[in-house]
Enzyme design. Structure first.
Site, PDB file in Angstrom:
ATOM      1  N   LYS A 190       0.214   8.896 -23.064  1.00  0.00           N
ATOM      2  CA  LYS A 190       0.650   9.355 -24.392  1.00  0.00           C
ATOM      3  C   LYS A 190       2.146   9.040 -24.549  1.00  0.00           C
ATOM      4  O   LYS A 190       2.495   7.902 -24.785  1.00  0.00           O
ATOM      5  CB  LYS A 190       0.357  10.848 -24.571  1.00  0.00           C
ATOM      6  CG  LYS A 190      -0.957  11.374 -23.969  1.00  0.00           C
ATOM      7  CD  LYS A 190      -2.215  10.831 -24.535  1.00  0.00           C
ATOM      8  CE  LYS A 190      -3.526  11.308 -23.913  1.00  0.00           C
ATOM      9  NZ  LYS A 190      -3.729  12.597 -23.428  1.00  0.00           N
ATOM     10  N   ARG A 227     -12.499  17.047 -33.409  1.00  0.00           N
ATOM     11  CA  ARG A 227     -11.860  18.085 -32.591  1.00  0.00           C
ATOM     12  C   ARG A 227     -12.299  19.414 -33.188  1.00  0.00           C
ATOM     13  O   ARG A 227     -11.578  20.082 -33.896  1.00  0.00           O
ATOM     14  CB  ARG A 227     -10.328  17.961 -32.607  1.00  0.00           C
ATOM     15  CG  ARG A 227      -9.796  16.756 -31.855  1.00  0.00           C
ATOM     16  CD  ARG A 227      -9.591  16.946 -30.356  1.00  0.00           C
ATOM     17  NE  ARG A 227     -10.722  16.646 -29.506  1.00  0.00           N
ATOM     18  CZ  ARG A 227     -10.644  16.169 -28.269  1.00  0.00           C
ATOM     19  NH1 ARG A 227      -9.485  15.867 -27.734  1.00  0.00           N
ATOM     20  NH2 ARG A 227     -11.704  15.990 -27.539  1.00  0.00           N
ATOM     21  N   PHE A 263     -18.409  15.961 -25.910  1.00  0.00           N
ATOM     22  CA  PHE A 263     -17.980  15.173 -27.067  1.00  0.00           C
ATOM     23  C   PHE A 263     -17.898  13.678 -26.776  1.00  0.00           C
ATOM     24  O   PHE A 263     -18.038  12.860 -27.668  1.00  0.00           O
ATOM     25  CB  PHE A 263     -16.625  15.679 -27.600  1.00  0.00           C
ATOM     26  CG  PHE A 263     -15.522  15.668 -26.580  1.00  0.00           C
ATOM     27  CD1 PHE A 263     -15.364  16.719 -25.691  1.00  0.00           C
ATOM     28  CD2 PHE A 263     -14.649  14.596 -26.505  1.00  0.00           C
ATOM     29  CE1 PHE A 263     -14.354  16.702 -24.737  1.00  0.00           C
ATOM     30  CE2 PHE A 263     -13.629  14.572 -25.560  1.00  0.00           C
ATOM     31  CZ  PHE A 263     -13.493  15.626 -24.671  1.00  0.00           C
ATOM     32  N   TYR A 307       0.835  -1.207   0.000  1.00  0.00           N
ATOM     33  CA  TYR A 307       0.000   0.000   0.000  1.00  0.00           C
ATOM     34  C   TYR A 307       0.868   1.254   0.000  1.00  0.00           C
ATOM     35  O   TYR A 307       0.591   2.221  -0.702  1.00  0.00           O
ATOM     36  CB  TYR A 307      -0.939   0.026   1.210  1.00  0.00           C
ATOM     37  CG  TYR A 307      -1.923   1.178   1.111  1.00  0.00           C
ATOM     38  CD1 TYR A 307      -3.146   1.002   0.469  1.00  0.00           C
ATOM     39  CD2 TYR A 307      -1.610   2.444   1.616  1.00  0.00           C
ATOM     40  CE1 TYR A 307      -4.023   2.051   0.329  1.00  0.00           C
ATOM     41  CE2 TYR A 307      -2.487   3.504   1.481  1.00  0.00           C
ATOM     42  CZ  TYR A 307      -3.700   3.309   0.835  1.00  0.00           C
ATOM     43  OH  TYR A 307      -4.565   4.353   0.687  1.00  0.00           O
ATOM     44  N   ASP A 358       1.997  21.397 -19.557  1.00  0.00           N
ATOM     45  CA  ASP A 358       1.270  20.162 -19.842  1.00  0.00           C
ATOM     46  C   ASP A 358       2.258  19.321 -20.646  1.00  0.00           C
ATOM     47  O   ASP A 358       2.462  19.549 -21.833  1.00  0.00           O
ATOM     48  CB  ASP A 358      -0.011  20.443 -20.623  1.00  0.00           C
ATOM     49  CG  ASP A 358      -0.788  19.159 -20.925  1.00  0.00           C
ATOM     50  OD1 ASP A 358      -0.167  18.078 -20.912  1.00  0.00           O
ATOM     51  OD2 ASP A 358      -2.002  19.258 -21.181  1.00  0.00           O
ATOM     52  N   PHE A 413      -7.035  22.767 -23.699  1.00  0.00           N
ATOM     53  CA  PHE A 413      -7.323  21.348 -23.839  1.00  0.00           C
ATOM     54  C   PHE A 413      -8.576  21.063 -23.019  1.00  0.00           C
ATOM     55  O   PHE A 413      -8.805  21.690 -21.990  1.00  0.00           O
ATOM     56  CB  PHE A 413      -6.157  20.461 -23.392  1.00  0.00           C
ATOM     57  CG  PHE A 413      -6.463  19.002 -23.655  1.00  0.00           C
ATOM     58  CD1 PHE A 413      -6.451  18.514 -24.948  1.00  0.00           C
ATOM     59  CD2 PHE A 413      -6.833  18.154 -22.626  1.00  0.00           C
ATOM     60  CE1 PHE A 413      -6.801  17.184 -25.210  1.00  0.00           C
ATOM     61  CE2 PHE A 413      -7.178  16.826 -22.883  1.00  0.00           C
ATOM     62  CZ  PHE A 413      -7.165  16.342 -24.177  1.00  0.00           C
ATOM     63  N   THR A 414      -9.376  20.095 -23.498  1.00  0.00           N
ATOM     64  CA  THR A 414     -10.718  19.874 -22.928  1.00  0.00           C
ATOM     65  C   THR A 414     -10.711  19.696 -21.407  1.00  0.00           C
ATOM     66  O   THR A 414     -11.342  20.470 -20.684  1.00  0.00           O
ATOM     67  CB  THR A 414     -11.353  18.635 -23.590  1.00  0.00           C
ATOM     68  OG1 THR A 414     -10.439  17.537 -23.498  1.00  0.00           O
ATOM     69  CG2 THR A 414     -11.648  18.900 -25.063  1.00  0.00           C
TER      70      THR A 414
HETATM   71  C1  LIG Z   1      -4.856  13.424 -22.799  1.00  0.00           C
HETATM   72  C2  LIG Z   1      -4.461  14.785 -22.437  1.00  0.00           C
HETATM   73  C3  LIG Z   1      -4.703  15.301 -21.144  1.00  0.00           C
HETATM   74  C4  LIG Z   1      -5.487  14.547 -20.101  1.00  0.00           C
HETATM   75  O1  LIG Z   1      -4.902  13.361 -19.750  1.00  0.00           O
HETATM   76  P1  LIG Z   1      -5.733  12.041 -19.342  1.00  0.00           P
HETATM   77  O2  LIG Z   1      -4.675  11.039 -19.031  1.00  0.00           O
HETATM   78  O3  LIG Z   1      -6.570  11.665 -20.528  1.00  0.00           O
HETATM   79  O4  LIG Z   1      -6.573  12.378 -18.168  1.00  0.00           O
HETATM   80  C5  LIG Z   1      -4.228  16.573 -20.866  1.00  0.00           C
HETATM   81  N1  LIG Z   1      -3.605  17.315 -21.781  1.00  0.00           N
HETATM   82  C6  LIG Z   1      -3.370  16.867 -23.035  1.00  0.00           C
HETATM   83  C7  LIG Z   1      -2.651  17.733 -24.020  1.00  0.00           C
HETATM   84  C8  LIG Z   1      -3.794  15.598 -23.408  1.00  0.00           C
HETATM   85  O5  LIG Z   1      -3.603  15.165 -24.654  1.00  0.00           O
END
Ligand SMILES: *Cc1c(COP(=O)(O)O)cnc(C)c1O
Length: 469
Positions: free
Chosen positions: A269, A393, A460, A83, A226, A135-136
């Site tokens: 990513k 997008r 979306f 843990y 980011d 970003f969303t």
């Molecule tokens: C995917 C993404 C996020 C959010 O990350 P999650 O792992 O999907 O929560 C933030 N910023 C960018 C540019 C992204 O592509």
């Protein structure tokens, strides 16, 4: 943890040929057209609502869809599922310190978990958060914390035909003007993303980051990165920016991050894993707050919603992700698909971005007004033609203005063909290009869609549509 196995230099004949071979395969199949029509109608013309089984080539996203290496899978067996204080956390922390250069690491289940923590800690009602395009999930967390996003990306980013090498750059003049008008005290941090997903995967230059650091230092404002695709950004700097052609991607990444005070990260990513993320901070006091807050939303500060094995896979994925031959093959494949579409006269965002080829739906379907969702329709047509799944997008992703309730009307109305890392072959890219070209040839009579169901947050993902004709 040891270092990743060495890989040989790429051949000069095929400069982006993959530095790996396939060991395990997963069958996929293409259903007939009638079955695809039924599946699409059942999904409300939203590719997010299709079943994965009904998709042939899945280019919805590069998020969590990459193939792990044998070295990462071996690491999964080394999961320490205690843990507290799992050794895999310390391996992850060491990989981040070495390759990104930040002092403190807070693990989270994925990127938006880190965005939630950062937004809650730093944003107060009335604050303004400048960023190089939204970003969303990032913007939503800023808004939920009471802040307002202000776009300070360079104007070229909104023009799909502009061929600039660094269309993700922050417009420093616009940022300076924003600071003058709202005051530095109202700006908790500048949120800079490299590459910029919503602009077509366009990179930020090192010179721009240096300028941003100088500007924000003068005003005492933090810079939060980011870092989701910062490795891909580093590759573009190596390829395009004067003075960096002889520098490794790993060294460029370190310098890039050094101009920021911390970052949010989606490991799904760049880092070649199926799940995971983290928040990094250089400030000791902020770290202490974050390592406490993470307990509320994610889990203890040495796992943050991830299992030990997930943290190990990500630690190893980070090491693999910064190797020059890996990133050259990854972006080389994306550019291969993009060039085929450019050669066929299909309108795409130029230059081709790092993780995806973006189709310009406004140029594709000029007869469809933006509030009839041309990009959503184009994504649906690609699925009907050959079972290829892409993502909208454009206006659907942009959502509504929190104050007026009206649609945001983004300048870019795009469909993203996102390439997972180490998953598809060159033949899959050829088939994808053939299908996009076929849909382009049939574009004249296509009409838009009507929105029939709209969820409250990030619409979306779950909105439903009907065809207008
Ligand atoms: C995917 C993404 C996020 C959010 O990350 P999650 O792992 O999907 O929560 C933030 N910023 C960018 C540019 C992204 O592509």
């Amino acid at each position: 943890m040891t270092t990743a196995p060495a890989t040989p230099p790429a051949s000069r004949r095929r400069p982006w040929a993959e530095p790996w071979k396939v060991k395990v395969v997963e069958p996929i199949r293409m259903m007939d057209r009638a079955a695809r029509e039924r599946a699409l109608a059942a999904a409300g013309y939203n590719t997010f609502l299709l079943r994965s089984e009904d998709v042939y080539i899945d280019l919805l996203t590069d998020s969590g869809t990459s193939a792990m290496s044998d070295w990462q899978w071996a690491g999964m067996m080394m999961g320490d599922e205690a843990y507290a204080g799992s050794r895999n956390f310390y391996n992850l922390e060491a990989a981040i310190r070495e390759h990104y250069g930040y002092k403190h690491v807070v693990p989270t289940h994925q990127g938006r978990g880190a965005e939630n923590l950062l937004s809650r800690m730093l944003i107060k009602p009335g604050h303004v958060v400048p960023g190089n395009m939204y970003f969303t999930t990032t913007r939503l967390h800023q808004e939920l914390a009471g802040g307002r996003f202000a776009d300070v990306i360079e104007r070229a980013a909104h023009d799909p035909a502009d061929q600039g090498p660094f269309k993700g750059n922050v417009d420093l003049v616009a940022l300076e003007a924003l600071v003058a008008s709202v005051g530095a005290a109202a700006i908790p941090y500048v949120c800079v993303a490299g590459t910029v997903n919503m602009a077509g995967g366009q990179p930020v230059s090192m010179a721009n980051m240096r300028g941003l650091r100088e500007l924000t230092n003068r005003h005492g404002i933090r810079v939060m990165l980011d870092a989701t695709r910062a490795v891909e950004n580093a590759y573009f700097i190596q390829q395009r920016e004067a003075g960096y052609s002889g520098t490794s991607v790993a060294a460029i990444l370190r310098e890039f991050c050094s101009y920021t005070d911390g970052c949010t990260m989606s490991g799904k990513k760049d880092s070649l894993v199926n799940i995971g993320g983290w928040l990094a901070l250089n400030d000791d006091v902020l770290y202490e707050e974050a390592s406490n807050l993470v307990v509320v939303y994610e889990g203890l500060h040495t796992y943050g919603g991830m299992s030990g094995r997930d943290m190990e896979a990500m630690a190893r994925g980070i090491v693999e992700s910064v190797q020059d031959d890996h990133i050259r093959a990854r972006i080389g494949q994306v550019e291969y698909l993009g060039q085929k579409l450019i050669d066929a006269g299909v309108p795409v965002v130029r230059p081709i971005g790092g993780h995806a080829v973006y189709l310009d739906a406004k140029a594709f379907y000029p007869q469809v007004p933006q509030d009839e969702f041309p990009a959503q329709r184009l994504a649906a047509e690609l699925y009907l033609d050959a079972g290829i799944r892409a993502m909208e997008r454009g206006i659907v992703s942009a959502g509504r203005d929190a104050a007026t309730g009206r649609h945001h009307y983004p300048a870019l109305e795009l469909v993203r063909l996102t390439i997972p890392r180490r998953v598809y072959t060159q033949a899959h890219m050829d088939l994808t290009a053939d299908s996009v070209i076929a849909v382009h040839e049939q574009r004249a009579d296509t009409r838009g869609l009507r929105l029939i169901y709209e969820p409250r947050y990030l619409r979306f993902f779950q909105a439903r549509f009907e065809p207008l004709a």
